[in-house]
Motif scaffolding. Structure first.
Motif, PDB file in Angstrom:
ATOM      1  N   ARG A 121      -0.985  -1.022  -4.532  1.00  0.00           N
ATOM      2  CA  ARG A 121      -0.138  -1.289  -5.704  1.00  0.00           C
ATOM      3  C   ARG A 121      -0.129  -2.777  -6.074  1.00  0.00           C
ATOM      4  O   ARG A 121       0.053  -3.139  -7.224  1.00  0.00           O
ATOM      5  CB  ARG A 121       1.286  -0.807  -5.434  1.00  0.00           C
ATOM      6  CG  ARG A 121       1.367   0.695  -5.205  1.00  0.00           C
ATOM      7  CD  ARG A 121       0.986   1.441  -6.471  1.00  0.00           C
ATOM      8  NE  ARG A 121       0.860   2.871  -6.277  1.00  0.00           N
ATOM      9  CZ  ARG A 121       1.884   3.714  -6.293  1.00  0.00           C
ATOM     10  NH1 ARG A 121       3.123   3.255  -6.443  1.00  0.00           N
ATOM     11  NH2 ARG A 121       1.678   5.004  -6.146  1.00  0.00           N
ATOM     12  N   LYS A 122      -0.311  -3.634  -5.067  1.00  0.00           N
ATOM     13  CA  LYS A 122      -0.306  -5.074  -5.309  1.00  0.00           C
ATOM     14  C   LYS A 122      -1.175  -5.740  -4.265  1.00  0.00           C
ATOM     15  O   LYS A 122      -1.160  -5.361  -3.092  1.00  0.00           O
ATOM     16  CB  LYS A 122       1.121  -5.626  -5.241  1.00  0.00           C
ATOM     17  CG  LYS A 122       1.330  -6.910  -6.013  1.00  0.00           C
ATOM     18  CD  LYS A 122       2.810  -7.227  -6.104  1.00  0.00           C
ATOM     19  CE  LYS A 122       3.044  -8.430  -6.993  1.00  0.00           C
ATOM     20  NZ  LYS A 122       4.476  -8.761  -7.098  1.00  0.00           N
ATOM     21  N   TYR A 143       0.831  -1.207   0.000  1.00  0.00           N
ATOM     22  CA  TYR A 143       0.000   0.000   0.000  1.00  0.00           C
ATOM     23  C   TYR A 143       0.865   1.257   0.000  1.00  0.00           C
ATOM     24  O   TYR A 143       1.766   1.423   0.829  1.00  0.00           O
ATOM     25  CB  TYR A 143      -0.918   0.019   1.220  1.00  0.00           C
ATOM     26  CG  TYR A 143      -1.879   1.190   1.207  1.00  0.00           C
ATOM     27  CD1 TYR A 143      -2.935   1.220   0.299  1.00  0.00           C
ATOM     28  CD2 TYR A 143      -1.714   2.252   2.081  1.00  0.00           C
ATOM     29  CE1 TYR A 143      -3.808   2.295   0.265  1.00  0.00           C
ATOM     30  CE2 TYR A 143      -2.590   3.337   2.055  1.00  0.00           C
ATOM     31  CZ  TYR A 143      -3.632   3.345   1.149  1.00  0.00           C
ATOM     32  OH  TYR A 143      -4.508   4.411   1.099  1.00  0.00           O
ATOM     33  N   TYR A 144       0.556   2.151  -0.953  1.00  0.00           N
ATOM     34  CA  TYR A 144       1.283   3.414  -1.053  1.00  0.00           C
ATOM     35  C   TYR A 144       0.435   4.538  -0.474  1.00  0.00           C
ATOM     36  O   TYR A 144      -0.691   4.791  -0.922  1.00  0.00           O
ATOM     37  CB  TYR A 144       1.622   3.730  -2.504  1.00  0.00           C
ATOM     38  CG  TYR A 144       2.242   5.106  -2.680  1.00  0.00           C
ATOM     39  CD1 TYR A 144       3.516   5.379  -2.198  1.00  0.00           C
ATOM     40  CD2 TYR A 144       1.537   6.122  -3.317  1.00  0.00           C
ATOM     41  CE1 TYR A 144       4.085   6.629  -2.343  1.00  0.00           C
ATOM     42  CE2 TYR A 144       2.098   7.379  -3.471  1.00  0.00           C
ATOM     43  CZ  TYR A 144       3.375   7.627  -2.988  1.00  0.00           C
ATOM     44  OH  TYR A 144       3.924   8.868  -3.133  1.00  0.00           O
ATOM     45  N   ASP A 151       4.023   9.545   1.468  1.00  0.00           N
ATOM     46  CA  ASP A 151       4.944   9.120   0.409  1.00  0.00           C
ATOM     47  C   ASP A 151       5.692   7.868   0.848  1.00  0.00           C
ATOM     48  O   ASP A 151       6.918   7.787   0.807  1.00  0.00           O
ATOM     49  CB  ASP A 151       5.935  10.246   0.071  1.00  0.00           C
ATOM     50  CG  ASP A 151       6.750   9.928  -1.184  1.00  0.00           C
ATOM     51  OD1 ASP A 151       6.268   9.124  -2.014  1.00  0.00           O
ATOM     52  OD2 ASP A 151       7.862  10.461  -1.334  1.00  0.00           O
ATOM     53  N   GLU A 152       4.908   6.872   1.283  1.00  0.00           N
ATOM     54  CA  GLU A 152       5.485   5.678   1.898  1.00  0.00           C
ATOM     55  C   GLU A 152       4.792   4.419   1.369  1.00  0.00           C
ATOM     56  O   GLU A 152       3.568   4.372   1.248  1.00  0.00           O
ATOM     57  CB  GLU A 152       5.313   5.778   3.413  1.00  0.00           C
ATOM     58  CG  GLU A 152       5.788   4.583   4.189  1.00  0.00           C
ATOM     59  CD  GLU A 152       5.497   4.739   5.674  1.00  0.00           C
ATOM     60  OE1 GLU A 152       6.464   4.829   6.449  1.00  0.00           O
ATOM     61  OE2 GLU A 152       4.303   4.767   6.054  1.00  0.00           O
ATOM     62  N   LEU A 153       5.586   3.402   1.051  1.00  0.00           N
ATOM     63  CA  LEU A 153       5.057   2.121   0.599  1.00  0.00           C
ATOM     64  C   LEU A 153       5.267   1.093   1.705  1.00  0.00           C
ATOM     65  O   LEU A 153       6.387   0.883   2.156  1.00  0.00           O
ATOM     66  CB  LEU A 153       5.764   1.660  -0.680  1.00  0.00           C
ATOM     67  CG  LEU A 153       5.247   0.360  -1.306  1.00  0.00           C
ATOM     68  CD1 LEU A 153       3.842   0.548  -1.858  1.00  0.00           C
ATOM     69  CD2 LEU A 153       6.190  -0.123  -2.422  1.00  0.00           C
ATOM     70  N   THR A 154       4.175   0.469   2.148  1.00  0.00           N
ATOM     71  CA  THR A 154       4.271  -0.525   3.216  1.00  0.00           C
ATOM     72  C   THR A 154       3.600  -1.824   2.794  1.00  0.00           C
ATOM     73  O   THR A 154       2.671  -1.821   1.986  1.00  0.00           O
ATOM     74  CB  THR A 154       3.608  -0.028   4.515  1.00  0.00           C
ATOM     75  OG1 THR A 154       2.238   0.310   4.245  1.00  0.00           O
ATOM     76  CG2 THR A 154       4.329   1.173   5.077  1.00  0.00           C
TER      77      THR A 154
END
Length: 323
Positions: free
Chosen positions: A209-210, A163-164, A169-172
């Protein structure tokens, strides 16, 4: 699928596509070749459907295009007004479609409606030309993610998502238990229990994002708990309400705002001077601040002080750009 429903589907598949190969019927209706032959014979002999096989086109079609409108099947009847309402509903639903997810599933409905209105003065195609839905605030979403999310909601399994967060401005990477899918302000959101943060969260679907379906069962959240967490807050920014916004709109803006719904439990009233006072509870305020700023000098934040100061700070920063 019932026998009559299958007959309707065969008729409207031909009507919508003009010429349909036999294998398309077998695949989409999930029937055997013998069943298809029996259905075809029933349509021809009992319903007087002039369905022929065109070797050049490689599919089944009506001998004359007008024959489809003359072939009437029992089991589904609408008045012209009801069918017109269906056209509006179907067109709006198609316009809200993000990434072509629901379009293929409502094509049969489109064909049925066109068939019903085919002989009337107001055709479905004419109605659709007169309706325009502008999704100006919508964001592009992934069809693949929608499919995974839908499967997780249906099977009640957890999702493994990347998850963005635009704000940080972080992707976890997270494991979440999906609860419900929300369409809000032209965009999709997923309400879920986040096993990383150990609390309920709203996830913007375009930020996923996935997504991968897991074999772990999703944690169930009661409708009451979800309602208390999500519905009491302002907009999509969730959390139990802790503050109460008090806004005062001038008479010009009041004429618009008085008919708008800002919050499910809002309270609004006009004063003697024609100003409109609007109050509601909220938790997080980013979206609220954006809505307030849209009204510029037409609104004054009466409380709480923290919200008033944030709006003032944003206006001060904006003013600096024009000095």
């Amino acid at each position: 699928m019932s026998d009559m429903e299958r007959l309707h589907r065969i008729k409207y598949m031909i009507q919508a596509r003009k010429s349909v190969p036999k294998q398309a019927f077998l695949d989409e209706l999930e029937i055997s070749e013998a069943t298809f032959k029996r259905d075809l014979e029933y349509l021809r002999s009992r319903m007087n459907a002039s369905i022929i096989y065109d070797r050049y086109a490689g599919g089944y079609q009506f001998e004359n295009p007008q024959d489809a409108e003359k072939t009437e099947l029992p089991g589904l009847w609408f008045t012209e007004k009801e069918a017109t309402a269906l056209v509006l509903m179907q067109h709006l639903l198609s316009s809200l479609d993000q990434g072509g997810l629901i379009g293929p599933h409502i094509e049969p409905l489109t064909a049925i409606i066109d068939g019903i209105l085919g002989q009337s003065e107001t055709t479905a195609k004419e109605l659709r030309k007169r309706i325009k839905v502008l999704g100006m605030g919508s964001r592009k979403n992934s069809i693949e993610n929608f499919a995974e999310i839908g499967a997780a909601l249906l099977k009640r399994n957890r999702l493994d998502v990347a998850y963005y967060s635009k704000g940080k401005d972080e992707l976890t990477q997270r494991i979440i238990s999906p609860q419900r899918l929300i369409f809000y302000r032209e965009n999709w959101y997923l309400d879920a229990y986040c096993h990383l943060r150990k609390e309920l969260r709203s996830f913007a679907v375009d930020g996923i994002r996935k997504a991968a379906l897991t074999n772990l069962k999703a944690d169930e959240v009661s409708e009451k708990q979800a309602q208390e967490h999500f519905a009491e807050s302002y907009g999509i920014f969730s959390g139990k309400a802790t503050q109460r916004a008090k806004l005062r709109f001038n008479p010009e803006h009041a004429r618009w705002v008085a008919t708008e719904k800002w919050h499910g439990q809002q309270v609004g009233s006009f004063d003697k001077e024609g100003f409109y006072n609007l109050e509601f509870d909220y938790n997080q305020d980013p979206e609220l601040i954006m809505d307030i700023l849209k009204h510029g000098s037409g609104v004054e934040v009466m409380g709480p002080a923290g919200l008033k100061n944030k709006v003032k700070a944003e206006l001060d920063k904006a003013l600096l750009l024009y000095k």
